[in-house]
Design a protein around this motif. Structure first.
Motif, PDB file in Angstrom:
ATOM      1  N   PRO A  71     -10.496 -30.854  17.312  1.00 14.72           N
ATOM      2  CA  PRO A  71     -11.613 -31.015  18.012  1.00 14.72           C
ATOM      3  C   PRO A  71     -11.728 -31.999  19.104  1.00 14.72           C
ATOM      4  N   VAL A  72     -10.795 -33.269  18.699  1.00 15.94           N
ATOM      5  CA  VAL A  72     -10.750 -34.138  19.821  1.00 15.94           C
ATOM      6  C   VAL A  72      -9.823 -33.897  20.770  1.00 15.94           C
ATOM      7  N   LEU A  73      -8.846 -32.776  20.668  1.00 13.59           N
ATOM      8  CA  LEU A  73      -8.091 -32.389  21.808  1.00 13.59           C
ATOM      9  C   LEU A  73      -8.859 -31.396  22.356  1.00 13.59           C
ATOM     10  N   LEU A  74      -9.871 -30.638  21.909  1.00 17.30           N
ATOM     11  CA  LEU A  74     -10.569 -29.517  22.642  1.00 17.30           C
ATOM     12  C   LEU A  74     -11.586 -30.286  23.601  1.00 17.30           C
ATOM     13  N   ILE A  75     -12.265 -31.313  23.162  1.00 22.29           N
ATOM     14  CA  ILE A  75     -13.256 -32.031  23.794  1.00 22.29           C
ATOM     15  C   ILE A  75     -12.642 -32.912  25.186  1.00 22.29           C
ATOM     16  N   LEU A  76     -11.249 -33.531  25.031  1.00 22.91           N
ATOM     17  CA  LEU A  76     -10.602 -33.823  25.993  1.00 22.91           C
ATOM     18  C   LEU A  76     -10.088 -32.709  27.047  1.00 22.91           C
ATOM     19  N   GLY A  77      -9.942 -31.574  26.141  1.00 25.16           N
ATOM     20  CA  GLY A  77      -9.390 -30.464  27.089  1.00 25.16           C
ATOM     21  C   GLY A  77      -7.764 -30.707  27.277  1.00 25.16           C
ATOM     22  N   LEU A  78      -6.817 -31.226  26.240  1.00 23.54           N
ATOM     23  CA  LEU A  78      -5.726 -31.479  26.140  1.00 23.54           C
ATOM     24  C   LEU A  78      -4.882 -30.453  25.348  1.00 23.54           C
ATOM     25  N   ALA A  79      -4.040 -30.030  25.838  1.00 24.81           N
ATOM     26  CA  ALA A  79      -3.159 -28.890  25.160  1.00 24.81           C
ATOM     27  C   ALA A  79      -4.317 -27.870  24.425  1.00 24.81           C
ATOM     28  N   LEU A 117      -7.852 -19.925  25.162  1.00 25.44           N
ATOM     29  CA  LEU A 117      -6.467 -19.493  25.416  1.00 25.44           C
ATOM     30  C   LEU A 117      -6.014 -18.728  26.222  1.00 25.44           C
ATOM     31  N   CYS A 118      -6.850 -17.709  26.982  1.00 29.98           N
ATOM     32  CA  CYS A 118      -6.550 -16.911  28.021  1.00 29.98           C
ATOM     33  C   CYS A 118      -6.678 -17.882  29.541  1.00 29.98           C
ATOM     34  N   ARG A 119      -7.649 -18.448  29.441  1.00 34.55           N
ATOM     35  CA  ARG A 119      -8.065 -19.089  30.847  1.00 34.55           C
ATOM     36  C   ARG A 119      -8.050 -20.669  30.796  1.00 34.55           C
ATOM     37  N   GLY A 120      -7.747 -21.306  29.656  1.00 34.63           N
ATOM     38  CA  GLY A 120      -7.694 -22.594  29.457  1.00 34.63           C
ATOM     39  C   GLY A 120      -8.660 -23.574  29.482  1.00 34.63           C
ATOM     40  N   ALA A 121      -8.697 -24.863  29.562  1.00 32.62           N
ATOM     41  CA  ALA A 121      -9.635 -25.702  29.358  1.00 32.62           C
ATOM     42  C   ALA A 121     -10.646 -25.813  30.681  1.00 32.62           C
ATOM     43  N   GLY A 122     -10.187 -25.179  31.771  1.00 29.16           N
ATOM     44  CA  GLY A 122     -11.070 -25.469  32.963  1.00 29.16           C
ATOM     45  C   GLY A 122     -10.517 -26.767  33.970  1.00 29.16           C
ATOM     46  N   VAL A 126      -8.218 -32.721  30.749  1.00 28.93           N
ATOM     47  CA  VAL A 126      -6.872 -33.689  31.070  1.00 28.93           C
ATOM     48  C   VAL A 126      -5.691 -32.551  31.349  1.00 28.93           C
ATOM     49  N   ASP A 127      -5.855 -31.289  30.600  1.00 32.07           N
ATOM     50  CA  ASP A 127      -4.860 -30.276  30.795  1.00 32.07           C
ATOM     51  C   ASP A 127      -4.740 -30.161  32.648  1.00 32.07           C
ATOM     52  N   HIS A 128      -5.844 -29.969  33.157  1.00 32.75           N
ATOM     53  CA  HIS A 128      -5.953 -29.587  34.463  1.00 32.75           C
ATOM     54  C   HIS A 128      -5.389 -30.823  35.403  1.00 32.75           C
ATOM     55  N   TRP A 129      -5.853 -32.033  34.999  1.00 31.92           N
ATOM     56  CA  TRP A 129      -5.279 -33.387  35.539  1.00 31.92           C
ATOM     57  C   TRP A 129      -3.895 -33.484  35.596  1.00 31.92           C
ATOM     58  N   LEU A 130      -3.264 -33.169  34.441  1.00 32.62           N
ATOM     59  CA  LEU A 130      -1.838 -33.257  33.985  1.00 32.62           C
ATOM     60  C   LEU A 130      -1.086 -32.222  34.840  1.00 32.62           C
ATOM     61  N   ARG A 131      -1.515 -30.954  35.024  1.00 33.96           N
ATOM     62  CA  ARG A 131      -1.179 -29.886  35.607  1.00 33.96           C
ATOM     63  C   ARG A 131      -0.937 -30.138  37.165  1.00 33.96           C
ATOM     64  N   LYS A 132      -2.004 -30.893  37.773  1.00 30.75           N
ATOM     65  CA  LYS A 132      -2.150 -31.251  39.089  1.00 30.75           C
ATOM     66  C   LYS A 132      -1.191 -32.397  39.352  1.00 30.75           C
ATOM     67  N   ARG A 133      -0.956 -33.530  38.424  1.00 32.41           N
ATOM     68  CA  ARG A 133      -0.150 -34.474  38.463  1.00 32.41           C
ATOM     69  C   ARG A 133       1.298 -34.247  38.477  1.00 32.41           C
TER      70      ARG A 133
END
Length: 136
Positions: A71-79, A117-122, A126-133
C-alpha cells in the motif's frame, strides 16, 4: 456526445490516483486487522486458510509483510506494475484457496490491479518522475 468527448479527455493520471488509493486501502486494512490480534491471525492461517505448500506461520508473515509494504508503494506510485502483479497473485491465491465464494469482491480488486498493471501509476507518481529523470 459532448459529454462523452469531455469524459474521454479526463487524464489517466487523475483516474489512477483513486485506483491506487482504493487498492492500497484494501490491503492496508487487512494488515491492520492481522496486527490488531496476531494470535487470531495465526489461528486463521492454521485453521481456516490452510494454504497448500506454506506453513501457516510463514504464510501469515508473508501476507502481512505484503499488506504493509505494497500500500505504501501504491500510494507513492513506486514500482506500481510489480506491486500490481504481486497483489494480483495474492488476490488469486485468496480466491482459489481461501474464499472462492468471494469472487465478486476479488474481481473488483483484480480489475483495479489490471488497470494499474497495464497502464501504470500515471503521471502523478514516483514511477513517472523516475522514468522522466532516468530515461528522458
Amino acid at each position: 456526445m459532448r459529454l462523452v468527448r469531455w469524459l474521454e479527455r479526463v487524464p489517466y493520471a487523475l483516474l489512477a490516483i483513486p485506483l491506487r488509493i482504493a487498492v492500497a486501502t484494501v490491503f492496508w486494512n487487512s494488515a491492520m486487522t492481522k496486527l490488531a490480534n496476531w494470535e487470531a491471525a495465526l489461528a486463521l492461517f492454521r485453521d481456516e486458510y490452510r494454504l497448500p505448500l506454506l506453513p501457516p506461520e510463514l504464510a501469515a508473515y508473508m501476507a502481512v509483510s505484503i499488506e504493509l509494504s505494497t500500500p505504501v508503494l501504491l500510494i507513492l506510485g513506486l514500482a506500481t506494475r510489480p506491486v500490481a502483479f504481486l497483489l494480483l497473485g495474492m488476490t488469486s491465491v485468496i480466491e482459489i484457496f481461501v474464499y472462492p465464494q468471494a469472487w465478486p469482491t476479488h474481481i473488483q480488486w483484480a480489475a483495479m490491479l489490471l488497470v494499474l498493471l497495464c497502464r501504470g501509476a500515471g503521471s502523478g507518481s514516483v514511477d513517472h518522475w523516475l522514468r522522466k529523470r532516468w530515461i528522458g
